[in-house]
Write a protein that holds these residues in place. Structure first.
Motif, PDB file in Angstrom:
ATOM      1  N   MET A 196       3.702   1.434 -32.278  1.00 14.70           N
ATOM      2  CA  MET A 196       4.739   2.057 -33.104  1.00 14.70           C
ATOM      3  C   MET A 196       5.789   2.696 -32.187  1.00 14.70           C
ATOM      4  SD  MET A 196       4.109   4.875 -36.058  1.00 14.70           S
ATOM      5  CE  MET A 196       4.681   6.518 -35.792  1.00 14.70           C
ATOM      6  N   SER A 197       7.026   2.640 -32.617  1.00 13.99           N
ATOM      7  CA  SER A 197       8.065   3.251 -31.784  1.00 13.99           C
ATOM      8  C   SER A 197       7.982   4.773 -31.892  1.00 13.99           C
ATOM      9  CB  SER A 197       9.438   2.747 -32.201  1.00 13.99           C
ATOM     10  OG  SER A 197       9.878   3.442 -33.332  1.00 13.99           O
ATOM     11  N   LEU A 198       8.678   5.443 -30.987  1.00 11.15           N
ATOM     12  CA  LEU A 198       8.609   6.907 -30.979  1.00 11.15           C
ATOM     13  C   LEU A 198       9.260   7.498 -32.219  1.00 11.15           C
ATOM     14  CD1 LEU A 198       7.655   9.302 -29.377  1.00 11.15           C
ATOM     15  CD2 LEU A 198       9.729   9.166 -27.989  1.00 11.15           C
ATOM     16  N   LEU A 199      10.382   6.926 -32.630  1.00  7.75           N
ATOM     17  CA  LEU A 199      11.089   7.435 -33.810  1.00  7.75           C
ATOM     18  C   LEU A 199      11.301   6.293 -34.800  1.00  7.75           C
ATOM     19  CD1 LEU A 199      13.740   9.607 -31.909  1.00  7.75           C
ATOM     20  CD2 LEU A 199      11.613  10.392 -32.963  1.00  7.75           C
ATOM     21  N   PRO A 200      10.247   5.915 -35.527  1.00  3.07           N
ATOM     22  CA  PRO A 200      10.329   4.711 -36.365  1.00  3.07           C
ATOM     23  C   PRO A 200      11.441   4.792 -37.409  1.00  3.07           C
ATOM     24  CG  PRO A 200       8.262   5.909 -36.734  1.00  3.07           C
ATOM     25  CD  PRO A 200       8.926   6.556 -35.579  1.00  3.07           C
TER      26      PRO A 200
END
Ligand code: MCA
Ligand code: AMP
Length: 486
Positions: A1-5
């Protein structure tokens, strides 16, 4: 998952939902993502960027852009004095500084490329898309004081930020419906990582007050705020305001209606905790962290807010107490140094392998220097610090040594020692013990405070100056600080 989805894929998130608000200035997710992406393209090759971290939307856009581009960001306190700023810039060597268009930058930043942050910018069709960098890559470099010498840059990888924010989601049932209210500075972990990246990772909102006031807290909590983050000084000021029940009707109601009131960065005095509970029926919960470790423990939203404790280890965090020599405590009920291990830890101090090695054990435990006991159910009670030369004032960590060095630079000072004294508002107050160069005309206290503020930072200025004929020293010539207060 990205840091700031929610920002990675604004189409899949509530693009019109408010992400951040500073007073009248508001940015929705769509606009924040667009402005950050436009800036990310411009800084993608910058290597490392500094961010002029005023309490403003530009700071949020700048940090999000750096995270999008995978470029490590160094948040700068805009009030940092000359000497400290010069140190941070030469140590972290950013190529570029990101600032709001109207901000006047000091000469120490003159050699950097300046890029103005445009909160209304939109990405161009030619703009790059940004793959998510590896979890171990550095996201932020946050400067933190030690007992001696200038501040060190703690390198915080994406993995640590994600792990700490997800552990807090778990502990506090933190969701995208939460609206966080705070007035914390945006150049430290508390205000920036917990207070800005926290809501953004959840897809929620943050309302920043710009400057702390009890009126601002009441206003924002009454108009939709669900959580309040603050340092104990802020809760002390809230407790003081609540002491006048007629004047504080709105504040009482606002606090009583909040979902979560969280204190951290220093110990919340039990007296203030109890005063707030008595006036509002709400208990403030504490969490314990460090720049190098992010969050270690916390009282859970569904847990027992026991005054004087900082809760148990957060999900994924291992915590143990050790004796002076690093061995396990022989008496589990006695005091030991807290050591922690887990995905929340930094990767090290920038350019300081010596300091990094000294801070970690061979098997990866971080030595916090905080002394504590454990309640039978694992709740941690912090009782003090190993180093008397570290002062926590207003929630800021300040090293006595750096202030002593700055004072010794003043021509009117022959000798100097710095200590912390208990203070009801700041927790600890910086006291300078000064032997003047000319006993007939000692430098005035305000002049010394101004000198330290201009060299280091205003929050490091001595609040009290005491003049002595000589500093107490032992046979080896070492200053005996403990006898200063006696
Ligand atoms: C006063 N000022 C001066 C001077 N004297 N400026 C230059 N020279 C001087 N001689 C200015 C100050 O810059 C400030 O400006 C104003 O006068 C008032 O200063 P001060 O009295 O120091 O401020 P305060 O109102 O007492 O601040 C209390 C505070 C503040 C708001 C609680 O201490 C604060 O924001 N603390 C938060 C610290 C924090 O976030 N720590 C997190 C790190 P102006 O009025 O313009 O501001 S710890 C962390 O991150 C770990 C991981 C954790 O666990 O959280
Ligand atoms: P900093 O290095 O500025 O990130 O400050 C970290 C230090 O703040 C810790 O080592 C503790 O001494 C202190 N600290 C943070 N949160 C708490 C808390 N809830 N109670 C007591 N001390 C705290």
């Amino acid at each position: 998952m990205s840091l700031l989805p929610a920002l990675q894929d604004p189409a899949g998130s509530p693009a019109t939902r408010e992400a951040v608000r500073f007073g009248e200035q508001s940015l929705g997710y769509g606009r924040l993502a667009a402005a950050a992406d436009a800036l990310a393209t411009r800084i993608a090759q910058a290597g490392r960027v500094a961010v002029w971290a005023t309490p403003a939307p530009e700071t949020v856009v700048a940090v999000v852009a750096a995270l999008r581009a995978g470029v490590p960001a160094v948040p700068l306190n805009p009030k940092t004095g000359e000497r400290e700023l010069a140190h941070i810039v030469s140590d972290s060597a950013p190529s570029t500084v990101l600032a709001a268009a109207g901000d006047v930058l000091p000469p120490a930043l003159a050699s950097l490329t300046r890029v103005d942050v445009d909160t209304a910018a939109a990405p161009q069709p030619s703009d790059a898309s940004f793959p998510e960098p590896s979890p171990e890559s550095p996201a932020l470099i946050v400067y933190t004081s030690g007992t001696t010498g200038p501040p060190k840059g703690a390198v915080l990888p994406r993995r640590a930020i994600a792990a700490t924010l997800d552990a807090l989601e778990d502990a506090w049932q933190w969701t995208g419906d939460d609206v966080l209210v705070h007035a914390l500075p945006l150049f430290h972990v508390h205000g920036l990582i917990l207070g800005i990246l926290g809501p953004l990772r959840r897809g929620g909102s943050v309302r920043h007050l710009g400057r702390f006031s009890t009126e601002g807290v009441a206003r924002e909590l009454e108009s939709g705020g669900t959580m309040l983050f603050g340092v104990p000084t802020m809760y002390h000021r809230i407790a003081e305001a609540l002491a006048d029940p007629t004047a504080s009707v709105g504040l009482t109601k606002a606090l009583a209606g909040a979902r979560l009131l969280v204190s951290g960065s220093a110990a919340l005095p039990v007296h203030d905790h109890e005063r707030i509970a008595a006036a509002t029926g709400r208990r403030v919960i504490e969490r314990y962290g460090m720049t190098e470790t992010l969050m270690n423990t916390g009282v859970r939203a569904d847990g027992e807010p026991r005054p004087g404790t900082v809760g148990g280890p957060l999900r994924g965090v291992e915590l143990r107490l050790v004796e002076e020599d690093g061995s396990a405590l022989t008496d589990p009920a006695s005091i030991g140094e807290i050591q922690v291990r887990g995905p929340n830890l930094f990767t090290g101090y920038l350019n300081r392998p010596d300091a990094t090695a000294a801070a970690l054990t061979a098997d990866g435990w971080f030595r916090t220097g905080d002394m504590a006991t454990l309640d039978p159910d694992g709740y941690v009670r912090i009782v003090g610090r190993k180093a008397t030369d570290l002062i926590k004032s207003g929630g800021y960590k300040i090293g006595a040594g750096e202030i002593e060095n700055a004072l010794l630079d003043h021509p009117g000072v022959r000798e100097a020692a710095v200590t912390g004294e208990p203070d009801p508002d700041l927790g600890e107050r910086i006291v300078a013990w000064v032997v003047p160069a000319d006993p007939g005309s000692p430098p005035p206290a305000e002049e010394l405070a101004g000198h330290v503020a201009a060299q280091l930072s205003p929050h490091k200025r001595p609040r009290t100056v005491r003049y002595l004929d000589a500093l107490p020293r032992n046979d080896l010539g070492k200053i005996m600080k403990r006898s200063l207060h006696g």
